[in-house]
Design a protein around this motif. Structure first.
Motif, PDB file in Angstrom:
ATOM      1  N   GLU A  34       0.384  -1.385  -0.232  1.00 36.22           N
ATOM      2  CA  GLU A  34       0.324  -0.844  -0.207  1.00 36.22           C
ATOM      3  C   GLU A  34       0.451   1.196   0.022  1.00 36.22           C
ATOM      4  OE1 GLU A  34      -3.358   0.487  -0.184  1.00 36.22           O
ATOM      5  OE2 GLU A  34      -3.272  -1.828  -0.763  1.00 36.22           O
ATOM      6  N   ASP A  35       2.018   0.808  -0.078  1.00 36.50           N
ATOM      7  CA  ASP A  35       3.295   2.402   0.185  1.00 36.50           C
ATOM      8  C   ASP A  35       3.199   3.184  -1.237  1.00 36.50           C
ATOM      9  OD1 ASP A  35       6.007   1.220  -1.563  1.00 36.50           O
ATOM     10  OD2 ASP A  35       4.866   0.075  -0.186  1.00 36.50           O
ATOM     11  N   THR A  36       3.566   4.115  -1.353  1.00 30.66           N
ATOM     12  CA  THR A  36       3.254   4.974  -2.583  1.00 30.66           C
ATOM     13  C   THR A  36       4.195   4.228  -3.779  1.00 30.66           C
ATOM     14  OG1 THR A  36       3.017   6.864  -1.748  1.00 30.66           O
ATOM     15  CG2 THR A  36       4.371   7.407  -3.942  1.00 30.66           C
ATOM     16  N   GLN A  39       1.721   1.726  -5.108  1.00 33.78           N
ATOM     17  CA  GLN A  39       1.164   1.971  -5.532  1.00 33.78           C
ATOM     18  C   GLN A  39       0.883   3.016  -7.050  1.00 33.78           C
ATOM     19  OE1 GLN A  39      -1.296   4.556  -3.279  1.00 33.78           O
ATOM     20  NE2 GLN A  39      -2.292   3.236  -2.048  1.00 33.78           N
ATOM     21  N   PHE A  40       1.953   3.463  -7.451  1.00 35.87           N
ATOM     22  CA  PHE A  40       2.386   3.569  -8.888  1.00 35.87           C
ATOM     23  C   PHE A  40       2.665   2.534  -9.873  1.00 35.87           C
ATOM     24  CE2 PHE A  40       5.718   5.919 -11.290  1.00 35.87           C
ATOM     25  CZ  PHE A  40       4.564   6.431 -11.840  1.00 35.87           C
ATOM     26  N   PHE A  90      -5.326   1.343  -6.301  1.00 29.51           N
ATOM     27  CA  PHE A  90      -5.182   1.914  -4.785  1.00 29.51           C
ATOM     28  C   PHE A  90      -6.325   0.670  -4.063  1.00 29.51           C
ATOM     29  CE2 PHE A  90      -5.907   5.833  -7.915  1.00 29.51           C
ATOM     30  CZ  PHE A  90      -3.909   5.901  -7.236  1.00 29.51           C
ATOM     31  N   VAL A 152      -1.458  11.619  -8.600  1.00 29.32           N
ATOM     32  CA  VAL A 152      -0.880  12.659  -7.186  1.00 29.32           C
ATOM     33  C   VAL A 152      -2.390  13.200  -6.728  1.00 29.32           C
ATOM     34  CG1 VAL A 152       0.125  15.504  -6.709  1.00 29.32           C
ATOM     35  CG2 VAL A 152       1.465  13.894  -7.799  1.00 29.32           C
ATOM     36  N   ARG A 155      -3.772   9.762  -5.490  1.00 28.83           N
ATOM     37  CA  ARG A 155      -3.095   9.240  -3.963  1.00 28.83           C
ATOM     38  C   ARG A 155      -3.488  10.098  -2.698  1.00 28.83           C
ATOM     39  NH1 ARG A 155      -0.927   6.232  -0.444  1.00 28.83           N
ATOM     40  NH2 ARG A 155       1.301   6.500  -0.226  1.00 28.83           N
ATOM     41  N   TRP A 156      -3.309  11.312  -3.296  1.00 29.25           N
ATOM     42  CA  TRP A 156      -3.347  12.458  -2.002  1.00 29.25           C
ATOM     43  C   TRP A 156      -4.276  13.222  -1.855  1.00 29.25           C
ATOM     44  CZ3 TRP A 156       1.613  11.831  -4.901  1.00 29.25           C
ATOM     45  CH2 TRP A 156       2.141  10.752  -4.181  1.00 29.25           C
ATOM     46  N   ARG A 159      -7.898  10.598  -1.192  1.00 26.92           N
ATOM     47  CA  ARG A 159      -7.784   9.719  -0.233  1.00 26.92           C
ATOM     48  C   ARG A 159      -8.673  10.479   0.645  1.00 26.92           C
ATOM     49  NH1 ARG A 159      -1.952   9.219   1.739  1.00 26.92           N
ATOM     50  NH2 ARG A 159      -2.608   7.391   3.211  1.00 26.92           N
TER      51      ARG A 159
END
Length: 166
Positions: A34-36, A39-40, A90, A152, A155-156, A159
């Motif tokens: 589940e880290d960036t 996910q990327f 996600f 971006v 993700r941010w 969320r």
């Protein structure tokens, strides 16, 4: 049934997994994280696969003209990408409704559609007989840049927020 150890001539194979199996298992575990970065990686994989869908539709519908083919390819591949990002990238299938995911991604999608349509328009005016490969390459390049903005945003910006202490 014979004992598994009796079938293997090298007993050390019973106690060790092959290095390749370890590496693949480790990569799969990392990819599911589940880290960036995980996910990327999933975001890029989904983007690449849905770009292939776009390219196939664009090529199949080119006879309609570049703009209708572009809009149709973008519409279908975007809805597919949004759903794949919701479920796979996600892991939000349980948290985010399908329509919500489509609405949240639509702003970035509209920006991308406008930018790619403008880029195709400029290309068409400068090189009226540009090949399908050239047109798709241009769209993929612009879409890749827009995709970074989309990652971006998803993700941010979209969320779920942690509940603040009362």
């Amino acid at each position: 049934m014979a004992d598994r150890g009796a079938l293997v001539t090298c007993p050390s194979l019973l106690t060790r997994r092959p290095v390749v199996g370890d590496a693949v298992g480790s990569l799969v575990t990392r990819f599911r994280g589940e880290d960036t970065l995980a996910q990327f990686a999933r975001f890029v994989l989904v983007g690449g696969s849905t770009t292939l869908v776009y390219a196939a539709l664009f090529a199949a519908l080119e006879w309609l003209g570049y703009l209708p083919a572009h809009v149709a390819g973008t519409a279908v591949s975007t809805v597919l990408a949004n759903e794949m990002h919701r479920r796979l990238t996600f892991h939000a299938g349980e948290r985010v409704h399908w329509l919500t995911a489509q609405a949240e991604a639509s702003g970035v999608t509209v920006i991308g559609l406008l930018l790619t349509s403008a880029a195709l328009g400029v290309l068409n005016s400068l090189v009226p007989d540009a090949s399908v490969v050239t047109q798709v390459t241009l769209v993929v390049t612009v879409t890749g840049l827009v995709g970074l903005l989309r990652f971006v945003a998803l993700r941010w910006l979209f969320r779920p927020r942690a509940a603040s202490p009362a």
